[in-house]
Scaffold this motif. Structure first.
Motif, mmCIF file in Angstrom:
data_model
loop_
_atom_site.group_PDB
_atom_site.id
_atom_site.type_symbol
_atom_site.label_atom_id
_atom_site.label_comp_id
_atom_site.label_asym_id
_atom_site.label_seq_id
_atom_site.Cartn_x
_atom_site.Cartn_y
_atom_site.Cartn_z
ATOM 1 N N HIS A 38 0.816 -1.162 0.040
ATOM 2 C CA HIS A 38 -0.072 0.145 -0.100
ATOM 3 C C HIS A 38 0.972 1.150 -0.013
ATOM 4 O O HIS A 38 2.021 1.368 0.521
ATOM 5 C CB HIS A 38 -0.944 -0.055 1.333
ATOM 6 C CG HIS A 38 -0.439 -0.245 2.694
ATOM 7 N ND1 HIS A 38 0.357 -1.237 2.878
ATOM 8 C CD2 HIS A 38 -0.086 0.711 3.613
ATOM 9 C CE1 HIS A 38 0.806 -0.931 4.189
ATOM 10 N NE2 HIS A 38 0.712 0.258 4.665
ATOM 11 N N TYR A 97 0.956 5.754 -0.331
ATOM 12 C CA TYR A 97 0.024 7.140 -0.116
ATOM 13 C C TYR A 97 -0.334 7.591 -1.498
ATOM 14 O O TYR A 97 0.346 8.547 -1.867
ATOM 15 C CB TYR A 97 0.862 8.155 0.694
ATOM 16 C CG TYR A 97 0.084 9.572 0.981
ATOM 17 C CD1 TYR A 97 -1.249 9.576 1.253
ATOM 18 C CD2 TYR A 97 0.822 10.511 1.177
ATOM 19 C CE1 TYR A 97 -2.123 10.785 1.628
ATOM 20 C CE2 TYR A 97 0.086 11.604 1.683
ATOM 21 C CZ TYR A 97 -1.266 11.724 1.513
ATOM 22 O OH TYR A 97 -1.685 13.046 1.870
ATOM 23 N N SER A 98 -1.391 7.083 -2.081
ATOM 24 C CA SER A 98 -1.641 7.342 -3.606
ATOM 25 C C SER A 98 -2.273 8.869 -3.556
ATOM 26 O O SER A 98 -2.404 9.521 -4.853
ATOM 27 C CB SER A 98 -2.618 6.451 -3.922
ATOM 28 O OG SER A 98 -3.919 6.425 -3.322
ATOM 29 N N LYS A 99 -2.672 9.496 -2.601
ATOM 30 C CA LYS A 99 -3.177 10.777 -2.557
ATOM 31 C C LYS A 99 -2.159 11.765 -2.526
ATOM 32 O O LYS A 99 -2.388 12.910 -2.380
ATOM 33 C CB LYS A 99 -4.207 10.946 -1.655
ATOM 34 C CG LYS A 99 -5.555 10.233 -2.143
ATOM 35 C CD LYS A 99 -6.493 10.305 -0.959
ATOM 36 C CE LYS A 99 -7.813 9.522 -1.141
ATOM 37 N NZ LYS A 99 -9.006 9.679 -0.305
ATOM 38 N N ALA A 107 4.627 7.641 -5.399
ATOM 39 C CA ALA A 107 3.637 7.611 -4.100
ATOM 40 C C ALA A 107 2.577 6.255 -4.912
ATOM 41 O O ALA A 107 1.476 6.166 -4.893
ATOM 42 C CB ALA A 107 2.814 8.577 -4.368
ATOM 43 N N THR A 108 3.453 5.238 -5.330
ATOM 44 C CA THR A 108 2.563 3.983 -5.679
ATOM 45 C C THR A 108 3.327 2.763 -5.011
ATOM 46 O O THR A 108 4.750 3.041 -4.645
ATOM 47 C CB THR A 108 2.642 3.685 -7.133
ATOM 48 O OG1 THR A 108 3.958 3.643 -7.562
ATOM 49 C CG2 THR A 108 1.928 4.717 -7.938
ATOM 50 N N GLU A 109 2.775 1.378 -4.932
ATOM 51 C CA GLU A 109 3.413 0.373 -4.242
ATOM 52 C C GLU A 109 4.733 0.199 -5.279
ATOM 53 O O GLU A 109 4.785 0.084 -6.386
ATOM 54 C CB GLU A 109 2.652 -1.020 -4.280
ATOM 55 C CG GLU A 109 1.308 -0.637 -3.564
ATOM 56 C CD GLU A 109 0.234 0.003 -4.207
ATOM 57 O OE1 GLU A 109 -0.822 0.339 -3.388
ATOM 58 O OE2 GLU A 109 0.160 0.357 -5.383
#
Length: 347
Positions: A294, A296-298, A313-315
């Motif tokens: 997981h 912090y995609s935002k 900010a992606t896996e």
């Protein structure tokens, strides 16, 4: 050759042999790769989530893996539950398949969620019990020094061809003073002042100085579960103990461990941070890789005056790919599709 980096050091969890520290480097039989040695590492891994990145790591043919912390999310006072959470991770089919491709040990450190409580430090009631479960997860032998010492800090030298690579794994939980709530701004924590508070604790600091002072290794990797250089975001970071950041810089400048890269996790983002130290003619990188399941995609923005490149900010997972002839290491952030960002570090 490829090295994989995860949070804790160990053999494969199913095999706990040869984990006792030795004064002689452990000889590593490297795999057939374009590079001489390849390390994979990662952090922030929820045991109940899908875990496709292990399959992507296998394709990189790593020699070792280092867990960077939050290897499971337990967050519990129930040690039976924590043991079950670790077992869930060990039984993950993708992780099991990955372990079967690793010829050498798996290494690692813990962070707060596998330690047992969010943002916890030395005050955590169950740190002794959680330490043993963490070592069980890594398959650490009953005679290993970490079974009887306070904290999971550890070092090991790996003989790779004609070079020695030294792994230094830090414990940023067991001895850490409580964090200071920030009442002056919207940041979560404020730094300790006047040289008060500690991150590593007196015993671990003495150990670390000795490890650096006596090292004759050709390459060095320091693993910290939390970020070392980035300190403006107000969450957990070495920057909450600025005097200890200064102490680390002093030790590095004094003993000058060769060809150094530092690693970290925790943040649910990945980024490169670097600083220039007076004893070095190349930048000292803190390579943050987070998270495996997981992210912090935002994410939109965050200050970091030491950032090199951009925030991912992606896996993702991290790779270190060493080339001894050119005396360099290729730092890569990767996902299932390929390279997200890289940096070719010349020593």
């Amino acid at each position: 050759m490829i090295i994989s980096i995860v949070s804790c050091k160990n053999n494969k969890p199913q095999d706990s042999k040869q984990n006792t520290p030795s004064t002689q480097p452990n000889e590593v039989k490297t795999k057939i790769n374009t590079f001489d040695f390849v390390v994979a590492f990662g952090s922030c891994n929820k045991q109940n989530h899908k875990q496709p990145l292990w399959n992507a790591m296998v394709k990189q043919n790593p020699d070792i893996f280092i867990w960077g912390g939050d290897n499971i999310y337990a967050d519990t006072e129930d040690m039976t539950k924590m043991a079950q959470d670790y077992q869930t991770q060990l039984e993950n089919p993708n992780y099991k398949a990955f372990l079967n491709t690793i010829d050498h040990q798996i290494y690692g450190v813990w962070d707060d969620h596998d330690y047992g409580k969010n943002d916890a430090g030395k005050e955590w009631t169950y740190k002794t019990e959680s330490q043993q479960l963490f070592l069980d997860f890594l398959g650490v032998d009953s005679t290993d020094v970490r079974r009887n010492q306070k904290g999971i800090y550890y070092s090991e030298e790996l003989q790779v061809k004609d070079n020695i690579i030294k792994l230094i794994l830090l414990d940023t939980r067991y001895f850490r003073s409580p964090l200071q709530d920030n009442k002056e701004s919207d940041k979560r924590y404020q730094p300790w002042r006047n040289g008060e508070g500690t991150l590593l604790g007196e015993t671990q600091w003495k150990w670390l100085e000795n490890e650096l002072k006596l090292s004759n290794a050709d390459y060095h990797i320091i693993m910290s579960s939390i970020q070392i250089w980035s300190n403006e975001h107000g969450f957990e970071t070495w920057g909450n103990f600025p005097h200890e950041v200064d102490k680390l810089k002093q030790l590095l400048n004094t003993y000058q461990p060769q060809n150094l890269v530092m690693l970290s996790g925790d943040r649910h983002i990945s980024e490169f941070s670097s600083q220039t130290l007076k004893a070095y003619d190349y930048p000292i990188f803190d390579f943050t890789s987070s998270g495996l399941t997981h992210a912090y995609s935002k994410f939109t923005s965050e200050p970091n005056e030491d950032r090199v490149g951009k925030v991912v900010a992606t896996e993702s997972f991290g790779m270190l790919k060493y080339n001894f002839e050119s005396n360099s290491v290729l730092l890569e952030m990767r996902n299932e599709a390929g390279v997200l960002q890289d940096y070719d570090l010349k020593f």
